[in-house]
Scaffold this active site. Structure first.
Site, mmCIF file in Angstrom:
data_model
loop_
_atom_site.group_PDB
_atom_site.id
_atom_site.type_symbol
_atom_site.label_atom_id
_atom_site.label_comp_id
_atom_site.label_asym_id
_atom_site.label_seq_id
_atom_site.Cartn_x
_atom_site.Cartn_y
_atom_site.Cartn_z
ATOM 1 N N PHE A 127 59.252 83.796 72.481
ATOM 2 C CA PHE A 127 59.640 84.784 73.489
ATOM 3 C C PHE A 127 60.910 84.330 74.211
ATOM 4 C CE2 PHE A 127 55.001 84.855 73.285
ATOM 5 C CZ PHE A 127 54.674 86.193 73.286
ATOM 6 N N ASP A 128 61.810 85.267 74.446
ATOM 7 C CA ASP A 128 62.843 85.073 75.458
ATOM 8 C C ASP A 128 62.150 85.187 76.820
ATOM 9 O OD1 ASP A 128 65.300 84.927 76.808
ATOM 10 O OD2 ASP A 128 65.571 87.096 76.708
ATOM 11 N N GLY A 129 62.822 84.742 77.867
ATOM 12 C CA GLY A 129 62.219 84.794 79.194
ATOM 13 C C GLY A 129 62.570 86.061 79.962
ATOM 14 N N PHE A 140 60.916 87.628 70.168
ATOM 15 C CA PHE A 140 61.204 88.774 71.033
ATOM 16 C C PHE A 140 62.371 88.457 71.960
ATOM 17 C CE2 PHE A 140 56.634 89.039 70.102
ATOM 18 C CZ PHE A 140 56.515 90.348 69.666
ATOM 19 N N ASP A 168 65.567 90.610 74.561
ATOM 20 C CA ASP A 168 66.049 91.890 75.080
ATOM 21 C C ASP A 168 67.506 92.155 74.732
ATOM 22 O OD1 ASP A 168 67.580 91.354 78.188
ATOM 23 O OD2 ASP A 168 66.728 89.738 76.992
#
Length: 364
Positions: free
Chosen positions: A207-209, A324, A326
């Site tokens: 995951f990105d943060g 993932f 954004d």
């Protein structure tokens, strides 16, 4: 020899009864191997971690999509019917789904009566007639997908909450945005530029943060005021947890299943491993990210702070089943290194498109 007199029945000799036991066991084993394997029972949706996957995320349907775009729906359906006995090739979400099923097998062994499992739902706006080819493909690859949602051209997003969806993966960016706007964790899945082998025994999720696990609060400050102001803001608010992002609930669900392995003394052998892969700098802004996860009662197995360096090379080493982010340039960088990347269309990085505030997630 006396004629007409039947022979006296003989008592079985010593050991005859015990010798019959192995023969019976062998016969039973042979019969069990011939009999079709009984599929496990699907968990109730409210008890499961439900992953909704579109048909074009699970399978490659490039030729079918071309026919639909160029020749229309009638020719598309006709083509699918003519080829319904030919299984689709695996798509970008296929390894992720296989990894989910591998985790389920271990959970069922440890907790035979528990419904705290992954449940995979195939969600598609395909016509129901195409369902036969999808079913044949699922059976061909021995996937355990019992729940289908085929909406015949209508958007399936309105059904996701009814299925208690924890995560929706699709190849259709518009459908994903629609799901995000409804407060459902969702991402657009992209195929990697090259095939890279991933673990068959451990589910790995990266995951990105910011704007993925966390809100886009910090990204807004970077965009409006620059990095120096961002570092000042993060230092001043180090002990104030960030608001949740769209995939916080999915990380929470993964953590719940991880704890089922931990409680059996299997932390080091846990078949689920999570990663935080962020462009944040550890010294300048990393503490707030870690303290936010701690305040939620969550953790990731590994945290990688890259201070703006490319994410692709690290992801190549991790080899996650899915990553993932954004921002599309991070997605593209991951693709180049052979990672299945998923774009989360949330937050200020998506402007000039209107950013819709997250709705409260549906009760699970």
């Amino acid at each position: 020899m006396e004629s007409g007199k039947p022979p006296e029945p003989r008592e079985p000799g010593p050991g005859a009864e015990t010798a019959a036991v192995p023969r019976w066991a062998e016969a039973k084993t042979f019969h069990d191997n011939l009999a079709p394997k009984k599929k496990p029972k699907s968990p109730k949706p409210q008890n499961a971690v439900t992953i909704a996957v579109s048909s074009r995320a699970l399978f490659r349907m490039d030729e079918e999509q071309r026919i639909y775009a160029e020749q229309g729906v009638e020719e598309y359906v006709r083509y699918q019917l003519e080829h319904e006995n030919e299984p689709f090739s695996p798509g970008p979400a296929f390894p992720f789904v296989k990894a989910l099923e591998a985790v389920n097998r271990q959970l069922r062994e440890l907790y035979p009566d528990s419904e705290d499992l992954f449940d995979i739902v195939l969600v598609t706006n395909n016509h129901a007639q195409v369902g036969v080819r999808l079913i044949n493909s699922i059976n061909h690859y021995d996937l355990f997908i019992e729940r289908f949602c085929m909406t015949g051209g209508n958007s399936p997003i309105c059904y996701l909450k009814a299925y208690h969806t924890n995560l929706y993966l699709s190849a259709d960016a518009e459908k994903v945005q629609e799901a995000i706007d409804e407060g459902i964790a969702a991402a657009t899945v992209f195929s990697p530029s090259r095939d890279v082998a991933v673990s068959q025994s451990q589910l790995r999720v990266a995951f990105d943060g910011d704007a993925v696990l966390f809100s886009d609060e910090s990204e807004r400050i970077v965009k409006a005021h620059g990095l120096d102001r961002f570092f000042e803001h993060e230092k001043a608010h180090e002990n104030k947890p960030l608001a949740q992002g769209p995939l916080k609930g999915f990380l929470e669900a993964l953590g719940r299943l991880q704890k089922k392995f931990y409680s059996k003394g299997l932390r080091l052998e846990c078949p689920i491993r999570t990663y935080l892969v962020t462009a944040r700098s550890a010294a300048s802004s990393g503490a707030r990210a870690l303290k936010t996860l701690r305040s939620w009662g969550l953790e990731t197995d590994e945290a990688l702070f890259l201070a703006g360096a490319p994410k692709g090379p690290l992801l190549e080493k991790i080899r996650p089943h899915i990553f993932f982010d954004d921002q599309m340039f991070h997605v593209a960088g991951a693709q180049e290194m052979g990672t299945v990347a998923a774009h989360v269309p949330y937050g200020v990085a998506q402007t000039p498109r209107r950013t819709v505030p997250m709705k409260a997630p549906a009760a699970q």
